[in-house]
Design an enzyme around this catalytic site. Structure first.
Site, PDB file in Angstrom:
ATOM      1  N   LYS A 186      21.818 -32.520 106.795  1.00 43.88           N
ATOM      2  CA  LYS A 186      22.873 -31.623 106.323  1.00 43.88           C
ATOM      3  C   LYS A 186      23.690 -32.329 105.245  1.00 43.88           C
ATOM      4  O   LYS A 186      24.358 -33.324 105.504  1.00 43.88           O
ATOM      5  CB  LYS A 186      23.822 -31.205 107.442  1.00 43.88           C
ATOM      6  CG  LYS A 186      24.781 -30.067 107.001  1.00 43.88           C
ATOM      7  CD  LYS A 186      26.033 -29.983 107.843  1.00 43.88           C
ATOM      8  CE  LYS A 186      27.143 -30.848 107.339  1.00 43.88           C
ATOM      9  NZ  LYS A 186      27.756 -30.409 106.059  1.00 43.88           N
ATOM     10  N   GLU A 260      28.072 -45.114 109.402  1.00 42.86           N
ATOM     11  CA  GLU A 260      28.624 -45.847 108.259  1.00 42.86           C
ATOM     12  C   GLU A 260      29.877 -45.102 107.850  1.00 42.86           C
ATOM     13  O   GLU A 260      29.815 -43.995 107.307  1.00 42.86           O
ATOM     14  CB  GLU A 260      27.590 -45.912 107.124  1.00 42.86           C
ATOM     15  CG  GLU A 260      27.913 -46.962 106.081  1.00 42.86           C
ATOM     16  CD  GLU A 260      28.622 -46.377 104.881  1.00 42.86           C
ATOM     17  OE1 GLU A 260      29.869 -46.523 104.824  1.00 42.86           O
ATOM     18  OE2 GLU A 260      27.956 -45.773 104.050  1.00 42.86           O
ATOM     19  N   CYS A 294      33.180 -45.743 100.012  1.00 45.89           N
ATOM     20  CA  CYS A 294      33.632 -46.273 101.301  1.00 45.89           C
ATOM     21  C   CYS A 294      33.861 -47.773 101.241  1.00 45.89           C
ATOM     22  O   CYS A 294      34.712 -48.306 101.964  1.00 45.89           O
ATOM     23  CB  CYS A 294      32.630 -45.919 102.399  1.00 45.89           C
ATOM     24  SG  CYS A 294      30.925 -46.354 101.993  1.00 45.89           S
ATOM     25  N   GLU A 391      42.658 -45.666 104.332  1.00 47.49           N
ATOM     26  CA  GLU A 391      41.679 -45.389 103.280  1.00 47.49           C
ATOM     27  C   GLU A 391      42.118 -44.172 102.476  1.00 47.49           C
ATOM     28  O   GLU A 391      42.232 -43.065 103.003  1.00 47.49           O
ATOM     29  CB  GLU A 391      40.301 -45.136 103.887  1.00 47.49           C
ATOM     30  CG  GLU A 391      39.209 -44.961 102.834  1.00 47.49           C
ATOM     31  CD  GLU A 391      37.855 -44.686 103.443  1.00 47.49           C
ATOM     32  OE1 GLU A 391      36.856 -45.182 102.895  1.00 47.49           O
ATOM     33  OE2 GLU A 391      37.786 -43.976 104.467  1.00 47.49           O
TER      34      GLU A 391
END
Length: 480
Positions: A186, A260, A294, A391
């Site tokens: 997906k 991850e 990331c 983040e």
């Protein structure tokens, strides 16, 4: 003459190479097939907010169809197929990606908002390289050090993010196919188009039906795929919050899981570093792909003795970055991927100023339409500031200073994340000393954001677990 500034003439890449459909169906069992429901998602060009195409939203029934197709392909065709034969398909896919590289690069830029020079020179070549690399492993798995007779797990459910749509697809699908598994993938709801073009590449490569299935949709589609009991392995790249939800879903089952997740990477600049080289690395570390990375080096730790020299040079370099049309080959910083992500970046940047940090951005004219945020640097940052802890996933850099190597390591590790770090020094002993003490899955030495299919990638702590790429990345898809 020495003070004259030369402006770059526009150098737009043509959109003519891309043939977009107005509407896309799901890709199940080797064919594009309508979803069971009528709901559709419109994907936009983030640079101008113009609609690109509509894509189907897969329901639980559609997910079930895709998983059953993948199971049938695994048991009847792909699983029993000799590794050398599987490798031929992966080589073929890699070659087709190379042949259609310009088309894929333009489409990725349209759908994602990142500069064309990044999709052209980084994303697409790396995607092809991952299939090429893993094709070589397909008939050598017994020599990977993972047991004498490693076996594929079965059906892999894979959910990928919007920041590197095709590259993340390659990171997930290539090792799964090389090890004999089949896939239901997906893509992110804001960037599904290169995944759907990849479905056409699978058809062009003659991949057996059901080996790769692509189901589009939003969060509910992803949840249905992750929760489906007919899968043997779940692989996810995305936010830490969603990763926690997936871990709870898979807990208590016998399915494998790799995650991850987010990061808050530190870029450590020592006083003996080559300053100009380090400046380039810091700029690449945080402003590549608009900071939608990331493993971005979003925390700059610079030694106090060189901070007064380093920061002015950093600002001067940032002032030369060109922000604008992602299809222009001169553009360095493109559009933010979505309105929701832009709102989050703005919120966290505003919080940084409210908490007392000083924000600086270069003078640049942002386009009136689309989602844009100027490159921003925060100074006067403490470890308690949200901009140093959370983040942001945008072009925002937080600057902290340190006096000793021990303090640098302490500050770098003072984060719930552990995905990446960079170290800038001319002393090999200092580099190794620092790298050995950093709690990060990837530590770059005098560079940043360099990737290779043969090198494993992954993190510690809230950055997830498991590795992708290299020999280590094969383990997540093998039993035995």
């Amino acid at each position: 003459m020495a003070d004259e500034i030369f402006e770059y003439a526009p150098a737009p890449e043509s959109r003519a190479v891309v043939s977009l459909r107005s509407s896309y169906d799901l890709f199940i069992d080797g064919e594009f097939t309508p979803a069971s429901g009528e709901e559709r998602i419109t994907t936009l060009n983030p640079a101008d907010e113009e609609p690109l195409a509509e894509v189907a939203v897969a329901s639980e029934a559609d997910i079930d169809r895709a998983v059953r197709a993948a199971r049938r392909a695994f048991e009847e065709v792909w699983g029993p197929m000799p590794g050398a034969e599987r490798g031929k398909y992966l080589f073929r896919i890699s070659r087709i990606i190379q042949e259609r590289a310009r088309e894929l690069a333009v489409l990725e830029t349209l759908d994602n908002g990142k500069p064309i020079k990044e999709t052209r020179d980084v994303d697409i070549p790396l995607a092809a390289a991952h299939f090429f690399y893993h094709a070589g492993w397909a008939d050598k798995l017994e020599h990977a050090g993972l047991g004498p007779a490693p076996r594929p797990l079965g059906v892999a459910a894979q959910v990928i993010p919007w920041n590197f749509p095709l590259l993340m697809l390659a990171w997930k699908i290539a090792p799964a196919l090389a090890t004999g598994n089949t896939v239901v993938l997906k893509p992110a709801e804001t960037t599904p188009l290169t995944a759907l073009l990849f479905a056409e590449i699978c058809q062009e490569a003659g991949l057996p039906p059901g080996v790769v299935n692509i189901v589009t949709g939003a969060a509910s589609t992803g949840r249905a795929l992750v929760a489906h009991p007919g899968t043997d392995k779940v692989a996810f790249t995305g936010s830490t919050a969603v990763g926690r939800e997936i871990a709870r879903t898979v807990a208590g089952t016998d399915r494998r899981l790799t995650l991850e997740l987010g990061g808050k990477g530190a870029n450590i600049v020592y006083d003996d570093a080559a300053i100009d080289q380090a400046v380039e690395g810091v700029v690449t570390g945080i402003f590549f792909n608009q900071g939608h990375v990331c493993c971005a080096g979003s925390r700059l730790l610079v030694q106090e003795s060189v901070a007064e020299e380093f920061l002015p040079r950093l600002r001067a370099r940032i002032e030369r970055l060109r922000v604008g049309d992602p299809l222009d080959k001169n553009t360095d910083v493109g559009a933010i991927n979505s309105a929701a992500q832009l709102a989050r970046i703005r919120d966290l940047a505003a919080t940084g100023e409210q908490e007392g940090a000083t924000a600086w951005s270069p003078a640049c004219d942002l386009p009136e339409r689309g989602y844009w945020f100027a490159p921003t640097v925060f100074t006067g940052v403490s470890q308690a500031h949200r901009v140093a802890r959370e983040e942001i996933f945008g072009p925002v850099l937080s600057v902290l200073t340190f006096r000793t190597p021990e303090e640098a390591v302490l500050k770098a590790n003072n984060t719930p994340y552990g995905l990446s770090a960079g170290v800038w020094t001319e002393k090999g002993s200092r580099m190794l000393w620092t790298a050995n003490r950093l709690r990060a899955g990837v530590v770059w030495s005098n560079t940043f954001n360099k990737f290779d299919p043969a090198s494993p990638f992954g993190g510690y702590k809230e950055s997830g677990y498991g590795r992708e790429g290299g020999r280590h990345g094969l383990e997540a898809y093998l039993d035995g």
